[in-house]
Design a protein around this motif. Structure first.
Motif: not given
Length: 168
Positions: A1-8, A13-14
């Motif tokens: 898994t990764s810690d990347v946040e995704v723009d809903p 990701s940004t």
């Protein structure tokens, strides 16, 4: 898994060049013999996995030993994704090696982890002109010229090529 946040709103990701993706790995012995010298390695390049080796009893799962990080480069943003897989290798009591390729959502399958990277292409141009007062009378006359300079700037996050300036 990764810690990347995704723009809903966009589903990507940004991340920018130089940002780091941190990975954690869940490793499970799905067989019926104890595995020793269990190690995880990256299959893409540019990612160094830390941790291990460990020993796993049958059915045992480890979710904390192995970690990795990857620094985003321009080519990743130009591609629109960063795709990564890892491989786990363990040794059976008989000395045979067993392996598995990572899966992005469980222990069955070999689907890579894909991080969608937002692409925001943008370009800007500034046109400046300098009047060439060739006869020095501080007035524009027929046959005097204007020298134009164009400054083109990539204001987005993807590489641009084949840029053409057209001045109609």
């Amino acid at each position: 898994t990764s810690d990347v946040e995704v723009d809903p709103t966009t589903g990507c990701s940004t991340l920018e060049v130089g940002d780091v993706i941190n990975y954690s790995f869940s490793v499970k012995n799905t067989g019926n013999v104890t595995l020793t010298d269990v190690m995880v390695s990256d299959l893409v390049g540019g990612v160094t996995v830390s941790g291990g080796p460990i020993t796993l009893a049958p059915g045992e799962e480890d979710t904390t030993t192995f970690t990795a990080s990857y620094t985003i480069i321009q080519a990743d943003i130009d591609n629109g994704t960063f795709t990564n897989s890892a491989e786990v290798v363990g040794t059976t009591p008989a000395g045979a090696e067993v392996t598995d390729i990572s899966n992005n959502d469980g222990y069955v399958g070999d689907n890579p982890t894909v991080i969608e990277l937002c692409q925001n292409p943008a370009i800007a141009i500034v046109k400046t002109g300098i009047f060439n007062d060739e006869n020095g009378d501080d007035c524009s006359d027929v046959d005097e010229t204007i020298t134009y300079t164009f400054t083109v700037t990539n204001q987005g996050n993807v590489s641009l090529s084949n840029i053409i300036v057209d001045d109609p």
